[in-house]
Write a protein that holds these residues in place. Structure first.
Motif, PDB file in Angstrom:
ATOM      1  N   LEU A   1       8.600  12.273  -2.081  1.00  0.00           N
ATOM      2  CA  LEU A   1       8.008  10.932  -2.060  1.00  0.00           C
ATOM      3  C   LEU A   1       9.083   9.847  -2.013  1.00  0.00           C
ATOM      4  N   PHE A   2      10.158  10.023  -2.793  1.00  0.00           N
ATOM      5  CA  PHE A   2      11.207   9.002  -2.781  1.00  0.00           C
ATOM      6  C   PHE A   2      12.086   9.097  -1.544  1.00  0.00           C
ATOM      7  N   LEU A   3      12.090  10.243  -0.895  1.00  0.00           N
ATOM      8  CA  LEU A   3      12.754  10.340   0.404  1.00  0.00           C
ATOM      9  C   LEU A   3      11.990   9.487   1.420  1.00  0.00           C
ATOM     10  N   VAL A   4      10.660   9.560   1.371  1.00  0.00           N
ATOM     11  CA  VAL A   4       9.826   8.718   2.224  1.00  0.00           C
ATOM     12  C   VAL A   4      10.043   7.247   1.878  1.00  0.00           C
ATOM     13  N   LYS A   5      10.097   6.942   0.576  1.00  0.00           N
ATOM     14  CA  LYS A   5      10.335   5.562   0.137  1.00  0.00           C
ATOM     15  C   LYS A   5      11.676   5.060   0.652  1.00  0.00           C
TER      16      LYS A   5
ATOM     17  N   ILE B   1       0.829  -1.217   0.000  1.00  0.00           N
ATOM     18  CA  ILE B   1       0.000   0.000   0.000  1.00  0.00           C
ATOM     19  C   ILE B   1       0.864   1.269   0.000  1.00  0.00           C
ATOM     20  N   PRO B   2       1.864   1.392   0.904  1.00  0.00           N
ATOM     21  CA  PRO B   2       2.701   2.597   0.831  1.00  0.00           C
ATOM     22  C   PRO B   2       3.429   2.732  -0.510  1.00  0.00           C
ATOM     23  N   MET B   3       3.912   1.603  -1.049  1.00  0.00           N
ATOM     24  CA  MET B   3       4.610   1.655  -2.346  1.00  0.00           C
ATOM     25  C   MET B   3       3.650   2.047  -3.463  1.00  0.00           C
ATOM     26  N   LEU B   4       2.419   1.529  -3.407  1.00  0.00           N
ATOM     27  CA  LEU B   4       1.414   1.881  -4.416  1.00  0.00           C
ATOM     28  C   LEU B   4       1.117   3.378  -4.368  1.00  0.00           C
ATOM     29  N   VAL B   5       0.992   3.917  -3.169  1.00  0.00           N
ATOM     30  CA  VAL B   5       0.728   5.355  -3.029  1.00  0.00           C
ATOM     31  C   VAL B   5       1.926   6.163  -3.543  1.00  0.00           C
ATOM     32  N   ILE B   6       3.122   5.806  -3.122  1.00  0.00           N
ATOM     33  CA  ILE B   6       4.324   6.549  -3.523  1.00  0.00           C
ATOM     34  C   ILE B   6       4.533   6.471  -5.029  1.00  0.00           C
TER      35      ILE B   6
ATOM     36  N   SER C   1       3.906   9.492  -7.671  1.00  0.00           N
ATOM     37  CA  SER C   1       5.098   9.826  -8.467  1.00  0.00           C
ATOM     38  C   SER C   1       4.814   9.681  -9.957  1.00  0.00           C
ATOM     39  N   GLY C   2       4.072   8.643 -10.311  1.00  0.00           N
ATOM     40  CA  GLY C   2       3.714   8.445 -11.714  1.00  0.00           C
ATOM     41  C   GLY C   2       2.849   9.567 -12.247  1.00  0.00           C
ATOM     42  N   ILE C   3       1.885   9.993 -11.443  1.00  0.00           N
ATOM     43  CA  ILE C   3       1.037  11.123 -11.854  1.00  0.00           C
ATOM     44  C   ILE C   3       1.893  12.380 -12.011  1.00  0.00           C
ATOM     45  N   CYS C   4       2.809  12.598 -11.079  1.00  0.00           N
ATOM     46  CA  CYS C   4       3.709  13.753 -11.172  1.00  0.00           C
ATOM     47  C   CYS C   4       4.562  13.677 -12.436  1.00  0.00           C
ATOM     48  N   GLY C   5       5.062  12.480 -12.742  1.00  0.00           N
ATOM     49  CA  GLY C   5       5.848  12.291 -13.960  1.00  0.00           C
ATOM     50  C   GLY C   5       5.021  12.586 -15.198  1.00  0.00           C
ATOM     51  N   LEU C   6       3.758  12.148 -15.194  1.00  0.00           N
ATOM     52  CA  LEU C   6       2.873  12.444 -16.328  1.00  0.00           C
ATOM     53  C   LEU C   6       2.632  13.951 -16.467  1.00  0.00           C
TER      54      LEU C   6
END
Length: 150
Positions: free
Chosen positions: A102-106, A48-53, A57-62
């Motif tokens: 987000l990747f800092l959290v990851k 779940i945390p990975m799916l959210v991150i 992130s994917g939406i931000c990339g788009l």
């Protein structure tokens, strides 16, 4: 001639990235489950945390690729110094910083060297986009002043 081929290739590549990114984003829940099963069990445990991150992130990339496509349109029209490009650069800068956070959290959840590289890369990209937006802002102002000069 070479420049127009390069610009055409870049536009094609951005279009390809945008539409394939949508496909990746839509299939993310399934592919992440597969990654958790066959690649890393830690991804499965932190699904779940990975799916959210990864989803955000994917939406931000788009958003970044979408804004680049809009900017490419102005390049093709030979009208680059417009306020919309300044806004695009500001948006891309903010979104890049969101990806870095987000990747800092990851990195706290599942630390990997790649995550730290992504944090650094998107932090630098965010700062660069912000500075470039300020440069474009000045260029737009000069262009508008110049357009008003007889």
């Amino acid at each position: 001639m070479r420049k127009s081929r390069f610009v055409s290739f870049t536009k094609f590549f951005l279009d390809l990235m945008f539409f394939s990114g949508i496909l990746v984003e839509v299939t993310l829940p399934y592919t992440l489950k597969l990654a958790g099963r066959y690649y890393s069990t830690e991804i499965g445990r932190q699904y779940i945390p990975m799916l959210v991150i990864f989803g955000i992130s994917g939406i931000c990339g788009l958003i970044i690729v979408f804004r680049l496509r809009r900017m490419m349109r102005t390049v093709l029209e030979r009208n680059c110094f417009v306020s919309d490009n300044t806004r695009s650069l500001k948006v891309m800068g903010r979104v890049s910083l969101v990806i870095a956070v987000l990747f800092l959290v990851k990195s706290v959840l599942i630390p990997t060297p790649a995550s730290f590289v992504i944090v650094l890369t998107f932090f630098i990209a965010g700062m660069f986009s912000h500075v470039l937006s300020l440069v474009f802002e000045e260029a737009v102002r000069f262009k508008e002043e110049n357009d008003l000069t007889i």
